[in-house]
Motif scaffolding. Structure first.
Motif, PDB file in Angstrom:
ATOM      1  N   VAL A 100       3.941  10.247  -9.484  1.00 14.09           N
ATOM      2  CA  VAL A 100       3.378  10.511 -10.811  1.00 14.09           C
ATOM      3  C   VAL A 100       2.659  11.854 -10.820  1.00 14.09           C
ATOM      4  CG1 VAL A 100       1.607   9.729 -12.446  1.00 14.09           C
ATOM      5  CG2 VAL A 100       3.243   8.099 -11.504  1.00 14.09           C
ATOM      6  N   VAL A 101       1.884  12.143  -9.774  1.00  9.17           N
ATOM      7  CA  VAL A 101       1.173  13.426  -9.691  1.00  9.17           C
ATOM      8  C   VAL A 101       2.164  14.582  -9.649  1.00  9.17           C
ATOM      9  CG1 VAL A 101      -0.290  14.844  -8.184  1.00  9.17           C
ATOM     10  CG2 VAL A 101      -0.924  12.481  -8.671  1.00  9.17           C
ATOM     11  N   ALA A 102       3.243  14.435  -8.899  1.00  6.60           N
ATOM     12  CA  ALA A 102       4.257  15.492  -8.815  1.00  6.60           C
ATOM     13  C   ALA A 102       4.941  15.702 -10.166  1.00  6.60           C
ATOM     14  CB  ALA A 102       5.292  15.143  -7.744  1.00  6.60           C
ATOM     15  N   LEU A 103       5.267  14.630 -10.872  1.00  4.93           N
ATOM     16  CA  LEU A 103       5.910  14.762 -12.176  1.00  4.93           C
ATOM     17  C   LEU A 103       4.980  15.386 -13.209  1.00  4.93           C
ATOM     18  CD1 LEU A 103       7.919  11.428 -12.439  1.00  4.93           C
ATOM     19  CD2 LEU A 103       8.823  13.735 -12.192  1.00  4.93           C
ATOM     20  N   VAL A 104       3.710  15.022 -13.188  1.00  3.87           N
ATOM     21  CA  VAL A 104       2.748  15.620 -14.108  1.00  3.87           C
ATOM     22  C   VAL A 104       2.581  17.103 -13.801  1.00  3.87           C
ATOM     23  CG1 VAL A 104       0.290  15.644 -14.755  1.00  3.87           C
ATOM     24  CG2 VAL A 104       1.528  13.488 -14.641  1.00  3.87           C
ATOM     25  N   GLY A 105       2.484  17.456 -12.525  1.00  5.34           N
ATOM     26  CA  GLY A 105       2.360  18.860 -12.134  1.00  5.34           C
ATOM     27  C   GLY A 105       3.578  19.669 -12.542  1.00  5.34           C
ATOM     28  N   PHE A 106       4.757  19.135 -12.329  1.00  3.51           N
ATOM     29  CA  PHE A 106       5.976  19.828 -12.716  1.00  3.51           C
ATOM     30  C   PHE A 106       6.052  19.976 -14.237  1.00  3.51           C
ATOM     31  CE2 PHE A 106      10.436  19.792 -14.048  1.00  3.51           C
ATOM     32  CZ  PHE A 106      10.863  20.952 -13.422  1.00  3.51           C
ATOM     33  N   GLY A 107       5.701  18.931 -14.963  1.00  5.10           N
ATOM     34  CA  GLY A 107       5.709  18.986 -16.419  1.00  5.10           C
ATOM     35  C   GLY A 107       4.739  20.021 -16.948  1.00  5.10           C
ATOM     36  N   TYR A 108       3.560  20.086 -16.350  1.00  6.10           N
ATOM     37  CA  TYR A 108       2.569  21.085 -16.753  1.00  6.10           C
ATOM     38  C   TYR A 108       3.110  22.494 -16.525  1.00  6.10           C
ATOM     39  CZ  TYR A 108      -1.683  23.889 -16.724  1.00  6.10           C
ATOM     40  OH  TYR A 108      -2.607  24.858 -16.970  1.00  6.10           O
ATOM     41  N   TYR A 109       3.720  22.719 -15.373  1.00  8.43           N
ATOM     42  CA  TYR A 109       4.292  24.028 -15.052  1.00  8.43           C
ATOM     43  C   TYR A 109       5.431  24.378 -16.005  1.00  8.43           C
ATOM     44  CZ  TYR A 109       6.709  27.672 -12.441  1.00  8.43           C
ATOM     45  OH  TYR A 109       7.335  28.825 -12.082  1.00  8.43           O
ATOM     46  N   ALA A 110       6.311  23.420 -16.273  1.00  4.31           N
ATOM     47  CA  ALA A 110       7.496  23.678 -17.095  1.00  4.31           C
ATOM     48  C   ALA A 110       7.159  23.901 -18.559  1.00  4.31           C
ATOM     49  CB  ALA A 110       8.481  22.518 -16.960  1.00  4.31           C
ATOM     50  N   LEU A 111       6.043  23.365 -19.020  1.00  2.00           N
ATOM     51  CA  LEU A 111       5.695  23.494 -20.436  1.00  2.00           C
ATOM     52  C   LEU A 111       4.718  24.626 -20.723  1.00  2.00           C
ATOM     53  CD1 LEU A 111       5.490  19.724 -21.383  1.00  2.00           C
ATOM     54  CD2 LEU A 111       7.347  21.343 -21.838  1.00  2.00           C
ATOM     55  N   VAL A 131       0.842  -1.199   0.000  1.00  2.00           N
ATOM     56  CA  VAL A 131       0.000   0.000   0.000  1.00  2.00           C
ATOM     57  C   VAL A 131       0.873   1.244   0.000  1.00  2.00           C
ATOM     58  CG1 VAL A 131      -1.704   1.300   1.332  1.00  2.00           C
ATOM     59  CG2 VAL A 131      -1.923  -1.177   1.111  1.00  2.00           C
ATOM     60  N   ARG A 132       1.910   1.266   0.810  1.00  3.76           N
ATOM     61  CA  ARG A 132       2.830   2.402   0.846  1.00  3.76           C
ATOM     62  C   ARG A 132       3.498   2.615  -0.507  1.00  3.76           C
ATOM     63  NH1 ARG A 132       6.709   1.291   5.588  1.00  3.76           N
ATOM     64  NH2 ARG A 132       5.684  -0.700   5.552  1.00  3.76           N
ATOM     65  N   HIS A 133       3.895   1.533  -1.144  1.00  2.74           N
ATOM     66  CA  HIS A 133       4.522   1.628  -2.466  1.00  2.74           C
ATOM     67  C   HIS A 133       3.543   2.218  -3.484  1.00  2.74           C
ATOM     68  CE1 HIS A 133       7.115   0.598  -5.802  1.00  2.74           C
ATOM     69  NE2 HIS A 133       6.095  -0.017  -6.394  1.00  2.74           N
ATOM     70  N   SER A 134       2.313   1.777  -3.442  1.00  6.86           N
ATOM     71  CA  SER A 134       1.304   2.293  -4.374  1.00  6.86           C
ATOM     72  C   SER A 134       1.041   3.774  -4.145  1.00  6.86           C
ATOM     73  CB  SER A 134      -0.008   1.515  -4.222  1.00  6.86           C
ATOM     74  OG  SER A 134       0.185   0.164  -4.540  1.00  6.86           O
ATOM     75  N   VAL A 135       0.910   4.184  -2.895  1.00  2.50           N
ATOM     76  CA  VAL A 135       0.648   5.591  -2.573  1.00  2.50           C
ATOM     77  C   VAL A 135       1.826   6.460  -2.985  1.00  2.50           C
ATOM     78  CG1 VAL A 135       0.324   7.213  -0.660  1.00  2.50           C
ATOM     79  CG2 VAL A 135      -0.990   5.087  -0.729  1.00  2.50           C
ATOM     80  N   LEU A 136       3.039   6.024  -2.716  1.00  3.36           N
ATOM     81  CA  LEU A 136       4.220   6.804  -3.095  1.00  3.36           C
ATOM     82  C   LEU A 136       4.372   6.888  -4.613  1.00  3.36           C
ATOM     83  CD1 LEU A 136       6.819   5.648  -0.421  1.00  3.36           C
ATOM     84  CD2 LEU A 136       5.667   7.848  -0.598  1.00  3.36           C
ATOM     85  N   THR A 137       4.032   5.818  -5.308  1.00  2.71           N
ATOM     86  CA  THR A 137       4.084   5.836  -6.768  1.00  2.71           C
ATOM     87  C   THR A 137       3.081   6.832  -7.329  1.00  2.71           C
ATOM     88  OG1 THR A 137       4.794   3.531  -6.811  1.00  2.71           O
ATOM     89  CG2 THR A 137       3.884   4.431  -8.856  1.00  2.71           C
ATOM     90  N   ILE A 138       1.868   6.836  -6.796  1.00  2.00           N
ATOM     91  CA  ILE A 138       0.837   7.772  -7.238  1.00  2.00           C
ATOM     92  C   ILE A 138       1.273   9.211  -6.964  1.00  2.00           C
ATOM     93  CG2 ILE A 138      -1.512   8.582  -6.777  1.00  2.00           C
ATOM     94  CD1 ILE A 138      -2.245   5.594  -6.386  1.00  2.00           C
ATOM     95  N   LEU A 139       1.819   9.467  -5.778  1.00  2.00           N
ATOM     96  CA  LEU A 139       2.290  10.816  -5.445  1.00  2.00           C
ATOM     97  C   LEU A 139       3.423  11.258  -6.367  1.00  2.00           C
ATOM     98  CD1 LEU A 139       2.251  10.765  -1.541  1.00  2.00           C
ATOM     99  CD2 LEU A 139       0.738  12.034  -3.078  1.00  2.00           C
TER     100      LEU A 139
END
Length: 71
Positions: free
Chosen positions: A16-27, A6-14
Motif C-alpha cells: 500500500v505504501v509503495a502504491l501510494v508513493g508511486f501514485g503521488y509521483y505519477a500525479l 504477521v508477514r502478510h500484514s507487513v507485506l500488505t502495508i508495504l
C-alpha cells in the motif's frame, strides 16, 4: 521467524505504501520538457525548441502519468 499472518500484514502495508508513493509521483504536475541536448562538452539549452505558452513555460502543464502515455 514471524507467523504467516504477521508477514502478510507487513507485506500488505508495504504494498500500500509503495502504491501510494508511486501514485503521488505519477500525479505530480509537470511541464513538457524544453529540449536539452547533449553536446560533446556538456548539455546545452536549445531556445528554438521552446513552445509558446501563456504562462511562460516551455510547454503545457499536465500530470507526469499523462506525459508517459502521450510521450
Amino acid at each position: 521467524m514471524f507467523s504467516p499472518t504477521v508477514r502478510h500484514s507487513v507485506l500488505t502495508i508495504l504494498l500500500v505504501v509503495a502504491l501510494v508513493g508511486f501514485g503521488y509521483y505519477a500525479l505530480q504536475p509537470v511541464r513538457e520538457a524544453c529540449v536539452l541536448t547533449s553536446e560533446p562538452y556538456g548539455s546545452t539549452f536549445d531556445p528554438s525548441s521552446i513552445k509558446a505558452s501563456g504562462t511562460g513555460g516551455c510547454g503545457e502543464e499536465r500530470t507526469r502519468l499523462m506525459t508517459w502515455f502521450k510521450g
